[in-house]
Design a protein around this motif. Structure first.
Motif, PDB file in Angstrom:
ATOM      1  N   UNK B  39       0.827  -1.204   0.000  1.00 51.70           N
ATOM      2  CA  UNK B  39       0.000   0.000   0.000  1.00 51.70           C
ATOM      3  C   UNK B  39       0.867   1.263   0.000  1.00 51.70           C
ATOM      4  N   UNK B  40       2.068   1.172   0.555  1.00 50.70           N
ATOM      5  CA  UNK B  40       2.997   2.312   0.480  1.00 50.70           C
ATOM      6  C   UNK B  40       3.306   2.601  -0.988  1.00 50.70           C
ATOM      7  N   UNK B 261      -4.653   2.198   0.304  1.00 54.34           N
ATOM      8  CA  UNK B 261      -4.564   1.094   1.272  1.00 54.34           C
ATOM      9  C   UNK B 261      -5.764   0.166   1.120  1.00 54.34           C
ATOM     10  N   UNK B 262      -6.955   0.786   1.024  1.00 51.32           N
ATOM     11  CA  UNK B 262      -8.171  -0.015   0.889  1.00 51.32           C
ATOM     12  C   UNK B 262      -8.123  -0.822  -0.407  1.00 51.32           C
ATOM     13  N   UNK B 263      -7.710  -0.169  -1.483  1.00 49.93           N
ATOM     14  CA  UNK B 263      -7.652  -0.843  -2.778  1.00 49.93           C
ATOM     15  C   UNK B 263      -6.686  -2.015  -2.753  1.00 49.93           C
ATOM     16  N   UNK B 264      -5.509  -1.806  -2.141  1.00 47.68           N
ATOM     17  CA  UNK B 264      -4.517  -2.881  -2.082  1.00 47.68           C
ATOM     18  C   UNK B 264      -5.061  -4.065  -1.301  1.00 47.68           C
ATOM     19  N   UNK B 265      -5.680  -3.774  -0.169  1.00 50.80           N
ATOM     20  CA  UNK B 265      -6.199  -4.860   0.664  1.00 50.80           C
ATOM     21  C   UNK B 265      -7.300  -5.620  -0.071  1.00 50.80           C
ATOM     22  N   UNK B 266      -8.184  -4.885  -0.727  1.00 51.99           N
ATOM     23  CA  UNK B 266      -9.287  -5.529  -1.447  1.00 51.99           C
ATOM     24  C   UNK B 266      -8.782  -6.453  -2.540  1.00 51.99           C
TER      25      UNK B 266
END
Lengths: 432, 313, 309
Positions: B39-40, B261-266
């Motif tokens: 996410x970074x 961050x949300x996009x990466x986790x999803x």
């Protein structure tokens, strides 16, 4: 050792602290508590995490690794399983990607309760996944023929007991090439690590035989047309040594044939250039009379052993190395036996250390390290092998075949000694 | 930076994230350690793409500049990891400035292709120097070298905490940038480059700054990835890893701080979960991407911002 | 091999890849020029064309390879065109041809097509038998003590099929040019490209035009693919290179300029082949890649447009 133990103890206490802190806060926030993992019962099956190349560049291999692995698991279960427990395969696609590979290893260990991880072919996936397997202390049995295990790059939990490595294979070829085909060699290989291993180990080995590499032609990755590289082959070349991988292999061999028009030097190739490719494919006629390294002869030989026969039947492969249900669906016969043999090594290892569950993983590694000889048998249909517990690498026979009427006929079998080299690492000195 | 609602919101969100990941089962903690570092990378991409409107397809080279800058110095030259890490970030920064000086003379699709070409050249260079990089196979950073200021980065707990610290730094760092004078110019460029130019702003310099920050942050993610997970390989320099941050950012919401961050986790869990019941998880990913563009074009956080909380940055 | 024959061989080989690249790139140029969207899935249309060509010839093994190939050359582009048309109706049209959203949506399509192809046709590289394939050795002149003499250099050859690929591509490209410049469809497309709103005011149904243009783009990529499968093989991951090269060609050629696209295809195709003669292959690829990047920076709107910006 004592220092290590100390660190471990510290880590454990910190882990407990973090976990408690986390659980308490979460419970406070949500009012819920988290269930505990149920400890595996001994009647439960032994779970083998199979890191499979189902998509991505390795998919053609992955499919056959899958079929062989399923056949071996079925055979083991028919024999009563391991230590009285059935074996269950937990297959997951890694997309032939090292990042995903490491994630899959983590999943095997932490979520899917696997006892060991197994079955990876492509070197970059092995190297990407092995550090995580080492940290998790999850025995990781690879079937990759890369030199990365024996080179000492990986760790105590990564082993390759079912397939020989490229250094050993290449080195064992040099006496035959120099003695029968010629001493002036031009090498054509892909311009990445796998090809560089061929370049370096074969150059050294052929020079030791009094031969010489005239030209080294590296083909860039993802190349789709090859004719323009062939003019670099010097005229006084006696042998062209070729190895290529990836979807364009057939184009490569075909264009080489069109270039020489049947009047060129001797051809010696690694069957990797034609794994999963039908020898009857249009354009391969010119390969007649050329030589190939084979890890395991694709065409059933006249002196076929009962073990090879049984292996073919179990995996569903006919005497031409193709699927029984589709004669054009050609297997990766020179590599996939490694899955079969590795699973039987795991079985032997688990039986030797009376493996009960994940707490015995270190004992399993030690049990495999203690192994030495594998005799040619139904469990080891490719041939006898010698396992080096220090380098975690197995050594075995290699085969050289000649293409005659579109079939690969074995003309030479190397001795195990031809492929031996000095140890480059002693993994047993690393902590478990 | 004044402590208004948006800042407090982000700090609160990051603290909540920490509590949640600490409470997760071990397996998901491992996943989140990866997600937060990746996410970074997404945050880095968001600065150039989300806030400035620069559609780059070359960010894999900045990520891998960090990956190799750290990996080669620490493993081959035996630099202390702290020095290696800084060196990796500097590699990304210098590369981003160099690429920016050339590529920013183009716009739109040309910029996309030019960054892609530079990134391809970088990828091939990694292969060309296979003697050191081991090309596509890559190499392992040995476990004893993976410490940072005395902390063992190969242990699961520290890895989780370190990756949380990194994503917090990146999210809040992005917020500082976005609220600065530079950030306002960047958004102005995204909305209307010509008008921004006419208003007397040095558009080229602003875009170059954005790319430099973005490149350095991507290299930070890459360098951290190599130290935390111990592997360096050319796959991370391939085109695919330039497309990933674009997808993560779009999924989470372009030009939002927490979206990447949300996009990466999803995306991570989309693949992780679907790969359990089908080998066709790329098909699932493809369908989800198409559906998102059709029905949630502003991304998750972007949609929430429009509907519920217009103050989210 | 001596330098002269080596260069001739490299030229001939590059001509084959240039021919196929030109067809694929023209397809992308139409979409990019008229619809102003970036179709990341264009390489997958190429892949689908190749895989379908394999499938069609595989169904027709009872006939001679020439029959199978001829049917594939017609049918495969039509099928791919239909798939492209459907993609436009179902997806691209519904994101309103927004540039960014189209990129993401077509990345999604790329994954979908790749995975479907893997699941149905499998991971193997599938060969297609060429309709004819004679090896033609090529003579070369050298000065000997007796003056000029003809000889047959080692390895200097091409196949009849490769020559046919060049010829067929030229015919197809002329066909495309005729359609665009001499027919009513071509006029409508050009009008749409120049000013969408005015075209609409004259009663042109823009959405219909877009759907057909997208279909034509896919079909052209498929044609290039059908021509190449007897030389290379159909494989589900083969779309990457054609996509990248087509993009370079389209941008280098200048937005919407068909002649520019052709010249750019020749430059890229030939330079790709020729640089490998003089440099180590991977270094050659790096140099070629950087060169293209620098040219694009120097002329961002393409080599052949008057104003550089």
């Amino acid at each position: 050792m004592s220092k290590n133990k100390h660190v471990e103890a510290l880590n454990t206490s910190r882990r407990t602290f973090l976990k408690t802190a986390g659980v308490t806060t979460a419970a406070a926030m949500t009012g819920a508590s988290l269930g505990q993992y149920v400890q595996a019962q001994s009647a439960e099956p032994i779970r083998i995490g199979f890191q499979q190349h189902s998509s991505g560049i390795g998919a053609a291999y992955g499919r056959w690794y899958g079929r062989t692995t399923e056949a071996a698991v079925a055979a083991i279960n028919n024999m009563g399983g391991i230590n009285g427990r059935m074996v269950e395969l937990v297959a997951e696609d890694d997309g032939t990607d090292p990042k995903r590979g490491a994630e899959v290893v983590e999943k095997f260990a932490k979520q899917r309760n696997c006892d060991v991880a197994f079955g990876t072919l492509f070197s970059h996936v092995v190297i990407g996944s092995a550090p995580r397997a080492g940290e998790l202390k999850l025995p990781y049995f690879v079937v990759s023929e890369g030199h990365h295990v024996a080179s000492g790059m990986l760790n105590r939990y990564t082993l390759q007991p079912g397939i020989t490595d490229v250094k050993s294979q290449v080195q064992a070829m040099a006496p035959f090439v120099a003695g029968n085909l010629g001493k002036k060699v031009t090498m054509i290989y892909p311009d990445f690590a796998f090809g560089h291993d061929h370049r370096d180990y074969f150059s050294a080995a052929i020079e030791a035989q009094g031969g010489q590499v005239l030209e080294k032609i590296a083909i860039p990755p993802a190349e789709t047309s090859f004719t323009r590289y062939f003019p670099k082959i010097p005229r006084d070349t006696e042998v062209v040594y070729h190895v290529m991988v990836g979807p364009a292999v057939l184009t490569f061999v075909k264009e080489m044939g069109e270039f020489f028009g049947g009047r060129g030097p001797q051809l010696f190739g690694f069957i990797d250039s034609l794994e999963a490719v039908d020898m009857q494919s249009p354009g391969l006629e010119f390969l007649e009379g050329s030589y190939f390294w084979e890890g395991n002869p694709r065409n059933a030989q006249s002196d076929q052993t009962e073990f090879d026969k049984a292996f073919r039947t179990a995996v569903g492969v006919d005497e031409n190395g193709a699927s029984i249900s589709d004669s054009r669906d050609v297997s990766t016969y020179s590599h996939m036996f490694g899955c079969w043999e590795t699973l039987f090594v795991i079985k032997q290892g688990m039986e030797a250390c009376d493996y009960k569950g994940p707490q015995d993983r270190a004992k399993l590694v030690e049990a495999v390290e203690a192994m030495r000889n594998f005799d040619e048998s139904a469990q080891f249909p490719q041939g006898s092998k010698l396992f080096n517990g220090k380098t975690h690498q197995v050594f075995g026979h290699q085969y050289i075949s000649r293409v005659e009427s579109g079939k690969l006929n074995r003309v030479h079998t190397t001795s195990i000694e031809d492929g031996l080299y000095e140890d480059e690492v002693d993994y047993t000195t690393q902590s478990l | 930076m004044s402590m208004d609602r948006s800042v407090l919101f982000n700090i609160g969100l990051l603290l909540a994230l920490l509590l949640v990941v600490l409470a997760l089962p071990e397996y998901h903690q491992g996943n989140f350690a990866r997600i937060m570092v990746l996410a970074c990378f997404a945050c880095a991409y968001n600065i150039s793409f989300g806030y400035t409107g620069l559609l780059s397809l070359g960010h894999a080279m900045f990520f891998s500049a960090g990956l190799y800058g750290v990996g080669l110095t620490v493993q081959l030259l035996e630099f202390p990891s702290e020095i290696g890490f800084l060196f990796g970030i500097v590699c990304g920064l210098v590369l981003a400035v160099a690429v920016g000086l050339l590529a920013l003379r183009t716009t739109g699709v040309s910029f996309m292709i030019v960054t892609l070409m530079f990134s391809q050249a970088f990828f091939l260079t990694v292969l060309l120097f296979g003697e050191f990089t081991r090309g596509d196979e890559g190499f392992v950073i040995s476990q004893d070298k993976r410490t940072f200021l005395g902390i063992d980065l190969s242990s699961d707990d520290t890895r989780l905490i370190v990756s949380w610290v990194l994503i917090s730094l990146c999210v809040l760092g992005c917020q500082v940038v976005v609220r600065s004078r530079l950030g306002k110019v960047l958004v102005a460029i995204r909305e209307n480059e010509e008008r921004t130019q006419m208003l007397g702003f040095n558009v080229f310099r602003a875009k170059l700054s954005a790319l430099a920050i973005s490149g350095a942050m991507a290299a930070l993610a890459g360098g951290a990835y190599s130290l935390l997970f111990g592997y360096v390989g050319a796959t991370f320099a391939s085109v695919q890893y330039s497309i990933f941050p674009l997808l993560w950012v779009l999924l989470g919401g372009t030009g939002t701080l927490i979206g990447p961050l949300i996009g990466t986790a999803l995306m991570f869990y989309l693949i992780d979960i679907s790969s359990e019941f089908t080998t066709a998880y790329m098909l699932v990913a493809g369908i989800v991407l198409v559906l998102l563009t059709l029905y949630v074009p502003e991304g998750i956080v972007g949609t929430i911002r429009r509907r519920l909380a217009p103050w989210i940055q | 091999m001596e330098l002269g024959p080596h260069i001739l061989l490299a030229l001939l080989e590059s001509a084959v890849s240039t021919a196929v690249l030109a067809l694929t790139a023209i397809g992308l140029a139409l979409v990019f020029g008229i619809m102003r969207v970036v179709n990341v899935a264009h390489g997958e249309f190429f892949m689908l064309g190749a895989v379908l060509a394999w499938w069609i010839t595989d169904q027709l093994t009872a006939f001679s390879p020439a029959v199978g190939f001829a049917v594939a050359l017609v049918l495969s582009p039509l099928l791919v065109g239909a798939i492209a048309y459907a993609s436009d109706r179902i997806v691209i049209n519904r994101v309103d041809y927004d540039p960014e959203r189209t990129i993401v949506a077509t990345v999604g399509l790329l994954y979908i097509f790749q995975q479907i192809s893997l699941m149905t046709f499998g991971p193997d590289a599938r060969p297609v038998e060429p309709p004819f394939n004679t090896r033609l050795a090529i003579p070369w002149l050298e000065i000997t003590e007796q003056g000029w003499a003809v000889y047959w250099p080692w390895g200097l050859s091409i196949t009849s099929y490769k020559l046919a690929v060049i010829a067929i591509s030229i015919v197809l490209l002329i066909g495309v040019w005729l359609v665009l410049s001499k027919t009513r469809y071509g006029l409508i497309m050009r009008a749409t490209q120049q000013d969408k709103d005015i075209a609409q005011a004259f009663g042109i149904r823009i959405e219909r035009v877009y759907g057909l243009v997208f279909a034509a783009g896919g079909a052209l990529a498929a044609m290039g693919a059908v021509l190449i499968v007897p030389i290379q093989q159909a494989h589900y991951l083969m779309g990457g290179d054609p996509l990248l090269l087509s993009f370079i060609v389209v941008i280098l050629g200048g937005l919407g300029s068909l002649s520019g696209t052709l010249v750019a295809a020749a430059i890229i195709g030939l330079s790709n082949g020729m640089i490998a003669v003089f440099f180590s292959p991977t270094l050659a690829k790096i140099l070629a890649t950087l060169l293209v990047a620098l040219v694009l920076i120097w002329r961002p709107a393409g080599l052949f447009t008057r104003s550089s910006r």
